[in-house]
Design a protein around this motif. Structure first.
Motif, PDB file in Angstrom:
ATOM      1  N   ASP A  22      49.228  29.840  41.824  1.00  0.00           N
ATOM      2  CA  ASP A  22      49.320  29.997  40.445  1.00  0.00           C
ATOM      3  C   ASP A  22      48.888  28.841  39.445  1.00  0.00           C
ATOM      4  O   ASP A  22      48.045  28.825  38.597  1.00  0.00           O
ATOM      5  CB  ASP A  22      50.562  30.241  39.908  1.00  0.00           C
ATOM      6  N   LEU A  57      49.149  34.200  36.937  1.00  0.00           N
ATOM      7  CA  LEU A  57      48.195  35.260  37.520  1.00  0.00           C
ATOM      8  C   LEU A  57      48.756  36.570  36.784  1.00  0.00           C
ATOM      9  O   LEU A  57      47.716  37.439  36.697  1.00  0.00           O
ATOM     10  CB  LEU A  57      48.596  35.120  39.123  1.00  0.00           C
ATOM     11  N   THR A  58      49.747  36.724  36.668  1.00  0.00           N
ATOM     12  CA  THR A  58      50.289  38.043  36.129  1.00  0.00           C
ATOM     13  C   THR A  58      49.931  38.484  34.560  1.00  0.00           C
ATOM     14  O   THR A  58      49.395  39.297  34.057  1.00  0.00           O
ATOM     15  CB  THR A  58      51.936  38.174  36.124  1.00  0.00           C
ATOM     16  N   GLN A  59      49.714  37.203  33.992  1.00  0.00           N
ATOM     17  CA  GLN A  59      48.914  37.247  32.504  1.00  0.00           C
ATOM     18  C   GLN A  59      47.498  37.629  32.567  1.00  0.00           C
ATOM     19  O   GLN A  59      47.050  38.486  31.920  1.00  0.00           O
ATOM     20  CB  GLN A  59      49.078  35.683  32.072  1.00  0.00           C
ATOM     21  N   LEU A  61      46.202  39.377  35.132  1.00  0.00           N
ATOM     22  CA  LEU A  61      46.275  40.731  35.586  1.00  0.00           C
ATOM     23  C   LEU A  61      46.252  41.569  34.263  1.00  0.00           C
ATOM     24  O   LEU A  61      45.587  42.556  34.462  1.00  0.00           O
ATOM     25  CB  LEU A  61      47.152  41.180  36.415  1.00  0.00           C
ATOM     26  N   GLY A  62      47.091  41.214  33.380  1.00  0.00           N
ATOM     27  CA  GLY A  62      47.226  41.869  32.057  1.00  0.00           C
ATOM     28  C   GLY A  62      46.386  41.720  30.986  1.00  0.00           C
ATOM     29  O   GLY A  62      46.177  42.152  30.003  1.00  0.00           O
TER      30      GLY A  62
END
Length: 249
Positions: A22, A57-59, A61-62
């Motif tokens: 990340d 990384l989740t940001q 993906l969003g």
């Protein structure tokens, strides 16, 4: 119990790997974003970019970053036909929508600020005028000190003083406390609260013109609309905000 310990160790190792990946990903993204901002805003140097929030990384993906902070040591702008150095340029960008390659980035909201020193403001002032710090109490009221030799200030307006008048005014200096503000066009306005009465009649308007003036600053980052100016010990600080600010793409 042995199986539980093994699962915990695996979870810790995988968590560490995820954090490392990340952080590597965010460092790469910050570098790419800095290059894009430099290109799109036509900056002379590369800004520092700090992407906030974890995990990154989740940001991605969003396809939206919570907050991105951008800072730049300085840019060169033009004020009154003179080059001035704009320092401590910063921007806080919120709700930044991106694509997977970071080729497009648009901030839903942006707050920015920048400083211009008194030395640079003096370079852009009318001939003979010097802009300086007015002290903490007056600075808190948004005031600066404008001063200069009386003959220089008057003659700087294109008016030649008759020899007897010039001899009478020679060696005199004038100081005024001027309130700074921004007009609707984004120019800085300086307006003196009062001026001394001149010993020679007929030149008060010329002195007022030398002290009261508007200063248009070109070359500041255009994506944020400046709406506030304050006086500090080191110079004037400008701040503003913007919506749907395009950083790249």
């Amino acid at each position: 119990m042995r199986a539980l310990r093994i699962l915990l160790i695996i979870a810790i190792v995988l968590g560490g790997i995820f954090v490392a990946v990340d952080r590597i990903a965010v460092n790469v993204a910050e570098s790419k974003t800095a290059d894009k901002i430099k290109s799109s805003q036509r900056l002379g140097s590369t800004p520092d970019v700090d992407i906030k929030g974890f995990p990154f990384l989740t940001q991605v993906l969003g396809k939206e970053l919570d907050e991105v902070d951008v800072s730049l040591s300085g840019v060169t702008a033009t004020a009154g036909g003179h080059s001035v150095n704009v320092t401590e340029v910063t921007a806080e960008l919120h709700a930044v929508k991106i694509d997977s390659s970071f080729s497009s980035a648009v901030a839903g909201r942006a707050d920015g600020a920048a400083n211009i020193s008194y030395a640079d403001l003096s370079k852009a002032a009318p001939k003979g005028a010097t802009v300086g710090y007015a002290g903490p109490e007056r600075a808190a009221k948004g005031q600066v000190k404008v001063s200069g030799p009386l003959t220089d200030l008057i003659e700087g307006q294109g008016l030649a003083l008759p020899a007897p008048v010039k001899a009478l005014l020679q060696g005199r200096t004038v100081s005024a406390y001027s309130t700074v503000s921004l007009n609707g066009a984004g120019a800085v306005q300086l307006r003196a609260e009062s001026l001394p009465k001149l010993p020679v009649p007929g030149f008060d308007a010329r002195l007022r013109k030398a002290v009261d003036y508007d200063l248009k600053i070109d070359g500041m980052p255009s994506s944020i609309k400046l709406n506030k100016v304050t006086a500090s010990e080191s110079g004037l600080r400008f701040s503003g905000e913007g919506t749907e600010v395009r950083l790249a793409g």
